[in-house]
Design a protein around this motif. Structure first.
Motif, PDB file in Angstrom:
ATOM      1  N   LYS A 573      27.684  34.778  15.384  1.00 59.00           N
ATOM      2  CA  LYS A 573      28.159  33.959  14.266  1.00 59.00           C
ATOM      3  C   LYS A 573      28.955  32.747  14.746  1.00 59.00           C
ATOM      4  O   LYS A 573      28.879  31.665  14.156  1.00 59.00           O
ATOM      5  CB  LYS A 573      28.998  34.816  13.335  1.00 59.00           C
ATOM      6  N   LEU A 576      26.821  29.654  15.622  1.00 59.53           N
ATOM      7  CA  LEU A 576      25.962  29.108  14.586  1.00 59.53           C
ATOM      8  C   LEU A 576      26.792  28.434  13.487  1.00 59.53           C
ATOM      9  O   LEU A 576      27.964  28.808  13.279  1.00 59.53           O
ATOM     10  CB  LEU A 576      25.104  30.211  13.960  1.00 59.53           C
ATOM     11  N   PHE A 579      26.327  30.490   7.717  1.00 56.28           N
ATOM     12  CA  PHE A 579      25.042  30.936   7.197  1.00 56.28           C
ATOM     13  C   PHE A 579      25.250  32.106   6.258  1.00 56.28           C
ATOM     14  O   PHE A 579      26.301  32.771   6.261  1.00 56.28           O
ATOM     15  CB  PHE A 579      24.078  31.307   8.335  1.00 56.28           C
ATOM     16  N   VAL A 704      17.343  33.054   5.502  1.00 54.70           N
ATOM     17  CA  VAL A 704      18.669  32.691   6.009  1.00 54.70           C
ATOM     18  C   VAL A 704      18.987  31.301   5.494  1.00 54.70           C
ATOM     19  O   VAL A 704      18.178  30.371   5.646  1.00 54.70           O
ATOM     20  CB  VAL A 704      18.705  32.713   7.549  1.00 54.70           C
ATOM     21  N   LEU A 706      21.275  28.152   5.911  1.00 51.88           N
ATOM     22  CA  LEU A 706      22.065  27.569   6.994  1.00 51.88           C
ATOM     23  C   LEU A 706      22.706  26.286   6.503  1.00 51.88           C
ATOM     24  O   LEU A 706      22.004  25.379   6.032  1.00 51.88           O
ATOM     25  CB  LEU A 706      21.144  27.288   8.185  1.00 51.88           C
ATOM     26  N   ARG A 707      24.034  26.210   6.607  1.00 53.05           N
ATOM     27  CA  ARG A 707      24.715  24.990   6.162  1.00 53.05           C
ATOM     28  C   ARG A 707      24.759  23.979   7.306  1.00 53.05           C
ATOM     29  O   ARG A 707      25.815  23.662   7.866  1.00 53.05           O
ATOM     30  CB  ARG A 707      26.107  25.297   5.651  1.00 53.05           C
ATOM     31  N   SER A 708      23.616  23.509   7.644  1.00 55.29           N
ATOM     32  CA  SER A 708      23.481  22.507   8.693  1.00 55.29           C
ATOM     33  C   SER A 708      22.038  22.055   8.717  1.00 55.29           C
ATOM     34  O   SER A 708      21.118  22.852   8.519  1.00 55.29           O
ATOM     35  CB  SER A 708      23.868  23.077  10.058  1.00 55.29           C
ATOM     36  N   ALA A 713      20.298  24.437  15.580  1.00 53.43           N
ATOM     37  CA  ALA A 713      20.701  25.713  14.973  1.00 53.43           C
ATOM     38  C   ALA A 713      19.476  26.552  14.645  1.00 53.43           C
ATOM     39  O   ALA A 713      19.465  27.774  14.839  1.00 53.43           O
ATOM     40  CB  ALA A 713      21.531  25.441  13.714  1.00 53.43           C
ATOM     41  N   VAL A 714      18.418  25.917  14.168  1.00 51.83           N
ATOM     42  CA  VAL A 714      17.180  26.636  13.876  1.00 51.83           C
ATOM     43  C   VAL A 714      16.565  27.170  15.166  1.00 51.83           C
ATOM     44  O   VAL A 714      16.053  28.300  15.206  1.00 51.83           O
ATOM     45  CB  VAL A 714      16.193  25.720  13.135  1.00 51.83           C
ATOM     46  N   ILE A 717      18.266  30.333  16.107  1.00 52.67           N
ATOM     47  CA  ILE A 717      17.795  31.466  15.306  1.00 52.67           C
ATOM     48  C   ILE A 717      16.415  31.911  15.775  1.00 52.67           C
ATOM     49  O   ILE A 717      16.115  33.108  15.842  1.00 52.67           O
ATOM     50  CB  ILE A 717      17.791  31.086  13.816  1.00 52.67           C
TER      51      ILE A 717
END
Length: 875
Positions: A573, A576, A579, A704, A706-708, A713-714, A717
């Motif tokens: 967490k 990242l 999320f 998921v 994702l606040r971005s 970041a992807v 994941i």
């Protein structure tokens, strides 16, 4: 021989009949001359006496024709021949008028063809009139449908009014040949065994499914492929029967080829059909067990239930019997009753969404306005031509023609243009719907399905006749009001009536164009408003990450995978962006929900949408919790959060925190839940605010949030997913793309509206140009005298503009008033934008004023270049 047959034969053999008649009259004249010569007259005296006694040969021929050919038919034939001659003398005028009318007739015919095929035509099966659609609807849950296969089999076994009750369910699959070659198709239809028997069409090759291949205990891996697949990938080779097809990596034997040109009964394109029990092979036995469970209340995707009506059985009779059988089955299995509707298979008989109906109505209205605008434009042109031919009309009147004869001639010219335009417009009815289907709905790529039928031809013919009357009657009446004395004069007073009528037609064109453009402007502004509006949470900062396992993965394996994924993401967490997890991506058009009952108050049973979310969902999306708190755990089934709309609906004027409610479809298996929090109203499944329950998640959650928008970041994941299972795939997209998807039909409707509005603007501009140009030509002598007396160019331009500026202003004002009255009809497409948005109206007014300036500029320049000396010499 009856008189009408004699006249018909005479009309068909007109040339021969006319030649025979001329010879017969000449024989009578010769016999008369010979008799007079025998009486002692000289040949010259006999010829003159015979001509005097026999009278006018032309009148005699006309009198003889009336015996053989009806006078009205003869006159009509002459009118049409003269209309053709007039049109050939003015090819540019005729071509322009035909194209303008053809656009209106063609667009209306094309839309009717598309609507008829899409909404009015029943399923393309054998004897479509006897095929009925069975629509189960749980009480209070109108958006959902579907029954268990066990219940469908019960209806099939005991119904006497309906035979071959079938269920079809669509699923996405991967298709490969036995040698591993991939097919581009991803859609399979799972059907019950009697499916192809119910279709009632002969198979192209092989057979359909046999009863033994649709048993739950021993599913058989057999498949039927489409005729398109047989043609494109197997070259129509009969040896395809028995070959192996890999569906989700499971082997299936091809036993048949569907009827040629056949699509799925609901209209979707399908290339593979499988027995319903094959779900156990491709999706796992537990999925089949769900379908077999008679307690099943909703089955997403299993909503295509149909059957054949028995002879002389009405839809109401079938509906009554199936409702009784369903009630009996559910009483034995302890299930609540549901409502069953039996309808025809045409989309219109099943009921359309209000927005779809409104969109179709508005589109037809817009096309009607286009046709009226085209009629006004052509009427203006015909009026100008009629006034220009006033000398010809005056001479015909002086030779004995009645006014109605002149009117009939001018109407025949308008009718000829309209009929040719109708024939040309029919070509659009053939081409446009198939193009729309290919662009807007790949599932409906069937040109023969959209072929115009007799109704479309009748519509085009009726529109052609109506168009001829609308655009030809006023010019015909005005053009016939002329005398010989007036034809000799060229002063402006004699054409003032025609000019007033042309100005009135111009004002109507401006008004119609204003209405069309205002609607288009409001729809465009609404899309911008929906994309730019703050919907209550951070739409622009969120991207959705969808994790997908291969099709057919057993449920235990899916639960284990997504449980591991959630634990791994929580472990990383700190690496990242913020999320959260969600049952489904927000702002997608989905209809999952549940029935809610408030304890001790059965009157407050409601259907409410549900959204499974993790505790971090509200924080990541920025949705405020206005009262209470979030649930204690992500998977807590007892604690829920509701939005403000749900709180107002369930407990008006009360504090909802701490209240309990029961959810579920079966009264005996409902779950009691406690409201621990109230979230602010934000859109969840659409851009509209509706009551929502935010409930806990199960371990199968695959979305998921994702606040971005950072792609790294992807990628992080993706690496975590790959470390758990390399077969899983990850796809990401901004949440704003979901908003665009929700607005896709609005965008299409907006583009259509702008296309029609632009067409209307072009027609109005051309009409304004025609009126200005005619005004310049009509006032050439006056303008020449003004310039000879010292008038400046600006004064001349002002005279020309003043000629029709009142018409443009009145048309614009009237159009804006009508737009203000009609704008509320678009409210459901505006997503919060006011139907009276001043920006949209100001933009449209600016566009119309610019178009008016363009329409006046060229005639004004022509007026300024008039040579006074040449004009005065010509007079």
């Amino acid at each position: 021989m009856p008189a009408w047959i004699r006249r018909l034969l005479a009309r068909l053999r007109y040339r021969r009949f006319d030649q025979d008649l001329a010879r017969e009259l000449e024989v009578h004249r010769a016999l008369k001359r010979e008799g007079l010569v025998a009486a002692g007259l000289t040949p010259e005296e006999a010829r003159a006496r015979a001509a005097r006694d026999m009278g006018n040969v032309t009148l005699a021929r006309e009198e003889a024709r009336r015996v053989w050919i009806a006078s009205w038919a003869e006159g009509l034939w002459q009118d049409l021949r003269y209309a053709v001659a007039v049109s050939r003398r003015q090819p540019i005028f005729s071509l322009g008028a035909v194209l303008v009318l053809a656009v209106g007739i063609g667009l209306v015919s094309a839309l009717f063809t598309f609507v008829h095929a899409q909404f009015l035509r029943p399923w393309q099966v054998g004897n479509p009139g006897s095929m009925a659609l069975v629509r189960p609807r749980p009480a209070g849950l109108p958006e959902f449908g579907g029954i268990s296969i066990a219940e469908a089999r019960h209806l099939d076994a005991h119904a006497t009014t309906v035979t071959h009750v079938i269920i079809a369910m669509e699923m996405r699959v991967t298709l490969r040949d036995h040698d591993g070659r991939a097919f581009p198709y991803t859609r399979a239809i799972y059907v019950t065994g009697a499916y192809f028997d119910a279709v009632g069409l002969p198979m192209a090759a092989g057979r359909g499914f046999m009863p033994g291949e649709d048993t739950f205990r021993s599913p058989v891996p057999v498949a039927v492929i489409s005729d398109v697949m047989w043609r494109d990938h197997f070259g129509r080779n009969p040896a395809v029967l028995g070959r192996t097809l890999l569906i989700d990596a499971r082997p299936f034997a091809i036993v048949g080829v569907a009827p040629r040109g056949f699509f799925d009964i609901s209209g979707s394109r399908a290339h593979v059909w499988l027995p319903m029990t094959a779900v156990a092979i491709t999706r796992g036995p537990e999925q089949l067990a769900k379908l077999e469970d008679p307690r099943l209340q909703t089955m997403p995707g299993v909503d295509r239930i149909a059957g054949r009506l028995a002879p002389r059985v009405s839809l109401k009779d079938a509906e009554a019997e199936l409702t009784l059988l369903s009630r009996r089955f559910r009483l034995e299995t302890g299930l609540p009753e549901i409502a069953i509707r039996v309808t025809g298979t045409a989309e219109i008989s099943r009921g359309l969404d209000d927005e779809v109906v409104l969109a179709l109505q508005l589109t037809f209205l817009a096309l009607a306005l286009i046709q009226l605008l085209a009629c006004a434009n052509v009427g203006n042109l015909l009026l100008a031509r009629a006034v220009a031919r006033r000398r010809e009309m005056a001479i015909r009147l002086s030779l004995g023609a009645g006014r109605m004869r002149i009117v009939r001639q001018l109407l025949a010219e308008a009718a000829l243009l309209a009929v040719v335009a109708g024939g040309l417009g029919l070509s659009l009815a053939f081409a446009v719907p198939a193009v729309i289907a290919r662009i807007g709905a790949d599932d409906l790529e069937r040109p023969e399905f959209y072929a115009p039928d007799g109704r479309v031809f009748a519509l085009a013919f009726g529109m052609a006749v109506l168009t001829a009357l609308v655009c030809g009657l006023a010019p015909a009446l005005r053009g016939s009001r002329v005398g010989l004395a007036s034809a000799a004069r060229s002063d402006r007073d004699e054409t003032r009536g025609g000019l007033k009528l042309r100005r009135l037609l111009l004002a109507s064109q401006i008004a119609l164009a204003t209405v069309l453009l205002t609607g288009a402007g409001l729809l465009t502004r609404a899309i911008d408003h929906a994309m730019g509006t703050d919907h209550g949470f951070a739409i622009g900062e969120i991207q959705t990450v969808q994790v997908t396992l291969p099709a057919g993965t057993p449920r235990p394996a899916r639960l284990a995978f997504f449980g591991s994924l959630r634990r791994e993401l929580q472990a990383f967490k700190s690496d990242l962006p913020p999320f959260a997890f969600s049952e489904q991506s927000p702002l997608i058009n989905s209809s999952s929900g549940t029935i809610v009952r408030v304890p001790n108050d059965p009157e407050r049973a409601r259907t409410i949408r549900t959204q499974g979310v993790s505790r971090d969902y509200f924080n990541v999306l920025g949705v405020p919790i206005v009262a209470g708190r979030v649930a204690s755990r992500d998977d807590d089934e007892r604690e829920i959060v509701i939005n403000e709309s749900a709180a107002r609906m369930l407990w008006p004027n009360e504090n909802a925190i701490g209240k309990t409610l029961r959810t579920g479809f079966r009264a005996s298996a409902m779950v009691t839940r406690e409201v621990v929090g109230i979230a602010a109203d934000v859109p969840v499944r659409s851009l509209e605010i509706v009551p929502v329950i935010y409930e806990g998640l199960d371990n199968a959650t695959s979305v998921v949030l994702l606040r971005s928008l950072d792609p790294k970041a992807v990628q992080r994941i993706q690496a975590i997913v790959a470390s758990i299972d390399s077969r899983a795939t990850v796809s990401a997209r901004p949440l704003t793309d979901n908003v665009k998807d929700l607005l896709v039909w609005n965008r299409a409707f907006s583009r259509l509206a702008w296309s029609l509005g632009a067409l209307g603007l072009i027609l109005a501009t051309v009409g304004a140009f025609g009126v200005f140009a005619y005004a310049v030509e009509d006032r050439r002598r006056e303008i020449g005298i003004r310039m000879a007396l010292g008038a400046r160019v600006a004064d001349v331009v002002r005279v020309v503009v003043r000629t029709s500026q009142l018409s443009i202003a009145l048309g614009l004002a009237f159009g804006l008033v009508v737009s203000l009255i009609a704008a509320p009809l678009l409210r459901s497409f505006l997503y919060g934008l006011s139907p009276f948005d001043p920006v949209a109206y100001a933009q449209i007014a600016a566009i119309l004023f610019a178009a008016g300036a363009v329409a006046t500029w060229i005639p004004a320049r022509r007026a300024a270049r008039i040579d006074p000396a040449r004009t005065l010499r010509a007079d």
